[in-house]
Design an enzyme around this catalytic site. Structure first.
Site, PDB file in Angstrom:
ATOM      1  N   SER A 108       0.796  -1.226   0.000  1.00 37.63           N
ATOM      2  CA  SER A 108       0.000   0.000   0.000  1.00 37.63           C
ATOM      3  C   SER A 108       0.826   1.273   0.000  1.00 37.63           C
ATOM      4  CB  SER A 108      -0.875   0.042   1.264  1.00 37.63           C
ATOM      5  OG  SER A 108      -1.676  -1.090   1.381  1.00 37.63           O
ATOM      6  N   ILE A 119      -6.328   8.065   2.517  1.00 35.51           N
ATOM      7  CA  ILE A 119      -6.668   7.156   1.411  1.00 35.51           C
ATOM      8  C   ILE A 119      -5.515   6.182   1.221  1.00 35.51           C
ATOM      9  CG2 ILE A 119      -7.286   7.007  -1.027  1.00 35.51           C
ATOM     10  CD1 ILE A 119      -9.345   8.538   0.767  1.00 35.51           C
ATOM     11  N   GLU A 120      -5.793   4.909   1.395  1.00 28.70           N
ATOM     12  CA  GLU A 120      -4.814   3.849   1.184  1.00 28.70           C
ATOM     13  C   GLU A 120      -5.123   3.220  -0.174  1.00 28.70           C
ATOM     14  OE1 GLU A 120      -3.416  -0.376   3.296  1.00 28.70           O
ATOM     15  OE2 GLU A 120      -4.942   0.880   4.248  1.00 28.70           O
ATOM     16  N   ILE A 121      -4.123   3.140  -1.031  1.00 23.52           N
ATOM     17  CA  ILE A 121      -4.272   2.513  -2.348  1.00 23.52           C
ATOM     18  C   ILE A 121      -3.337   1.315  -2.361  1.00 23.52           C
ATOM     19  CG2 ILE A 121      -4.235   2.833  -4.833  1.00 23.52           C
ATOM     20  CD1 ILE A 121      -4.305   5.910  -4.240  1.00 23.52           C
TER      21      ILE A 121
END
Length: 126
Positions: A108, A119-121
């Site tokens: 991540s 916001i974690e992607i």
């Protein structure tokens, strides 16, 4: 009893900046429905948008911009996500790092949206 998440609601203090971030940076599709309501579509989910002070009823008891901590699984490799964030001038707060996702290990990066939501992607780890 519960199968999956259909949608969630994000409250923003700056609608234009929020729309730009989720559409231009995150690659979601803007949907306008009902009486001018807005949502961001991705996969089979969506994020409904409320503007602080102009929320739709019913709403959360204390709708607050910047109170969300969300994790999204990317449709592209995380290296491509990092490149896109760089192109859009979005600073990475942390990562890439390994985390534990809902179904597997994930790799991540963390950013903040215009309302300072975390916001974690992520990508699924092999």
């Amino acid at each position: 009893m519960i199968d999956h998440l259909d949608h969630l609601v994000l409250t923003t203090a700056n609608e234009d900046a929020c729309v730009r971030f989720y559409v231009e940076t995150m690659g979601m599709t803007l949907e306008v429905f009902g009486a001018g309501r807005k949502a961001f579509r991705f996969g089979q989910q969506k994020i409904n948008l409320h503007v602080k002070g102009h929320e739709f009823e019913p709403k959360a008891e204390v709708p607050t911009p910047g109170s969300l901590d969300l994790c999204f699984i990317a449709s592209v490799p995380l290296d491509a996500v990092v490149a896109r964030l760089g192109e859009k001038g979005v600073p990475i707060v942390e990562g890439p790092v390994m985390r534990t996702g809902a179904t597997s290990r994930i790799r991540s990066v963390y950013v903040r949206d215009p309302d300072l939501n975390l916001i974690e992607i992520s990508e699924l780890a092999p």
